[in-house]
Design an enzyme around this catalytic site. Structure first.
Site, PDB file in Angstrom:
ATOM      1  NE  ARG A 142      -0.558 -12.114   0.891  1.00 26.27           N
ATOM      2  CZ  ARG A 142      -1.781 -11.281   0.066  1.00 26.27           C
ATOM      3  NH1 ARG A 142      -0.041 -10.008   0.095  1.00 26.27           N
ATOM      4  NH2 ARG A 142      -2.643 -10.797  -0.140  1.00 26.27           N
ATOM      5  CE  LYS A 144      -6.573  -9.757   0.639  1.00 24.97           C
ATOM      6  NZ  LYS A 144      -5.789  -8.268  -0.009  1.00 24.97           N
ATOM      7  CE1 TYR A 159      -1.586  -3.955   3.310  1.00 22.00           C
ATOM      8  CE2 TYR A 159      -1.483  -6.756   3.366  1.00 22.00           C
ATOM      9  CZ  TYR A 159      -0.389  -5.222   3.563  1.00 22.00           C
ATOM     10  OH  TYR A 159       0.616  -5.679   3.454  1.00 22.00           O
ATOM     11  CG  HIS A 210      -7.971  -3.145   1.353  1.00 24.44           C
ATOM     12  ND1 HIS A 210      -7.233  -1.509   0.826  1.00 24.44           N
ATOM     13  CD2 HIS A 210      -6.699  -3.494   1.276  1.00 24.44           C
ATOM     14  CE1 HIS A 210      -5.610  -2.606   0.293  1.00 24.44           C
ATOM     15  NE2 HIS A 210      -6.273  -3.686   1.485  1.00 24.44           N
ATOM     16  CD  GLU A 261      -6.511  -1.694   4.830  1.00 26.56           C
ATOM     17  OE1 GLU A 261      -7.108  -1.178   5.141  1.00 26.56           O
ATOM     18  OE2 GLU A 261      -5.995  -2.301   4.685  1.00 26.56           O
ATOM     19  CB  SER A 267       2.376  -0.886  -2.706  1.00 26.59           C
ATOM     20  OG  SER A 267       1.588  -1.022  -2.155  1.00 26.59           O
ATOM     21  CB  VAL A 312       1.797   0.070  -7.488  1.00 25.73           C
ATOM     22  CG1 VAL A 312       0.563  -0.561  -8.846  1.00 25.73           C
ATOM     23  CG2 VAL A 312       0.889  -0.553  -6.022  1.00 25.73           C
ATOM     24  CB  VAL A 318      -2.350  -2.457  -8.771  1.00 29.27           C
ATOM     25  CG1 VAL A 318      -1.978  -3.014  -7.531  1.00 29.27           C
ATOM     26  CG2 VAL A 318      -1.822  -3.410  -9.891  1.00 29.27           C
ATOM     27  CG  ASP A 325      -7.043  -5.183  -2.352  1.00 27.36           C
ATOM     28  OD1 ASP A 325      -7.820  -6.118  -2.643  1.00 27.36           O
ATOM     29  OD2 ASP A 325      -6.449  -5.410  -2.738  1.00 27.36           O
TER      30      ASP A 325
END
Length: 367
Positions: free
Chosen positions: A15, A75, A94, A96, A118, A134, A179, A267, A270
């Site tokens: 991406r 990311k 993102y 996390h 997020e 998601s 999700v 999933v 993360d």
């Protein structure tokens, strides 16, 4: 403002943080956009596409970080990027943080402004910048789970949809959020028998209302989880606590209650994963087996379908990127409470409560 779009360097992350259409909008608003050479190729966008949109191509990731006032990516930064992030630089991606003390310490010590996709949160509690990824990950969970249920992949050898005279496979989904809903939709479409567990009765009622009859719901507790894992073929972990670590709903010893060849797709990896045995994997090496249970725990699942993912991501991030670029981060966050909730680390200080809570027993080291 000067915006930088670097090439993602995480394993098999194809991406990119901005499409050419997004670059065009930023340039139209009077901003400069520097894109690392080849950044969009994995998603199907060439350097020439960005140049036609008004972007400037730079050869190296270091050049992009050195010039940009705001970095827009996908990311979390990895170790190679820690030292090139600038003080006062906005990094919009993102993160996390709760799942990585190393990353958290690195960003605290960088004294950058870290705004996490997020945790950008609308007044109704929805997460507009997490939702599209998601959706992708939930759908992919069934796609990948079905693949790894095949015997050559060490799975049980079950076809999720079954065939006439043979019952369908059984899918257990932990969590009825974005999700979980998308995973249930895909699994139901294949003809599998689907069980969705959650502690939120409103979400379970929603699932019951919109899904076909072969999707059933149960309240999530340890008794029901233990009952279900003993006879389900594919287990999808879709639990999310905003900005915090996911709860461990399935322990190591509970794996022994599953049938050999059961597949887990977590999933929630993360956010640390909702399975005790979860550890991050990559698209190059996506699975491992513990107690004859196949674990698929890839941390950037949507990176495998980068064209779809990049388009979906830019659709939702661009309005916030424009707001940050037009107003600066302080005015933008002051004017928009949704965006303000995305502030995780600011100029060397953790400002998001769930991240502080995650590390309350492991003090973050400031150099």
């Amino acid at each position: 403002m000067i915006i930088g779009v670097p090439k993602e360097i995480k394993n098999n992350e194809n991406r990119v943080g901005m499409t050419p259409a997004g670059v065009y909008e930023l340039v139209k608003n009077g901003h400069s956009v520097y894109v690392q050479s080849g950044a969009g190729e994995g998603s199907g966008f060439l350097n020439s596409d960005y140049q036609q949109a008004g972007g400037v191509i730079l050869d190296t990731i270091g050049q992009v970080y050195a010039l940009a006032e705001m970095i827009v990516k996908v990311k979390e930064p990895i170790e190679e990027e820690y030292k090139i992030i600038q003080k006062d630089q906005i990094v919009f991606t993102y993160f996390h943080f709760a799942s990585s003390q190393t990353l958290t310490e690195a960003m605290v010590n960088s004294k950058a402004i870290c705004i996490a996709y997020e945790t950008v949160e609308d007044s109704d509690g929805t997460l507009p910048l997490l939702t599209p990824m998601s959706e992708v990950a939930g759908r992919m969970a069934i796609q990948q789970g079905a693949k790894y249920l095949e015997k050559p992949e060490k799975g049980r050898g079950v076809l999720l949809g079954g065939v006439p005279g043979v019952p369908p496979g059984k899918v257990l989904i932990l969590g009825a959020g974005v999700v979980g809903i998308q995973a249930a939709k895909m699994a139901a479409g294949l003809g599998a028998h689907v069980t969705v567990l959650d502690v939120n009765m409103k979400r379970l009622r929603y699932v019951n209302d919109v899904m076909p009859n072969h999707v059933v719901t149960e309240f999530s507790n340890e008794f029901n989880i233990r009952k279900c894992i003993a006879n389900h073929d594919l287990i999808v972990g879709g639990v999310l606590l905003k900005g915090a670590k996911a709860p461990k709903l399935i322990t190591r010893e509970m794996l022994k209650e599953m049938r050999p060849g059961t597949v887990i797709v977590d999933v929630a990896v993360d956010q640390g994963g909702c399975i005790e045995t979860t550890r991050p994997t990559t698209h190059n090496d996506p699975i491992y087996i513990i107690d004859d249970v196949v674990h698929y725990c890839v941390t950037n699942m949507p990176g495998a379908v980068p064209y779809t993912s990049t388009m979906a991501l830019t659709n939702v991030t661009l309005p916030y990127v424009l707001k940050l670029a037009n107003l600066g981060w302080e005015k933008a966050c002051s004017a928009d409470m949704t965006l303000e909730k995305g502030l995780n680390i600011c100029l060397g200080e953790i400002v998001y409560s769930e991240i502080k809570e995650a590390f309350k027993n492991k003090p973050v080291i400031v150099s």
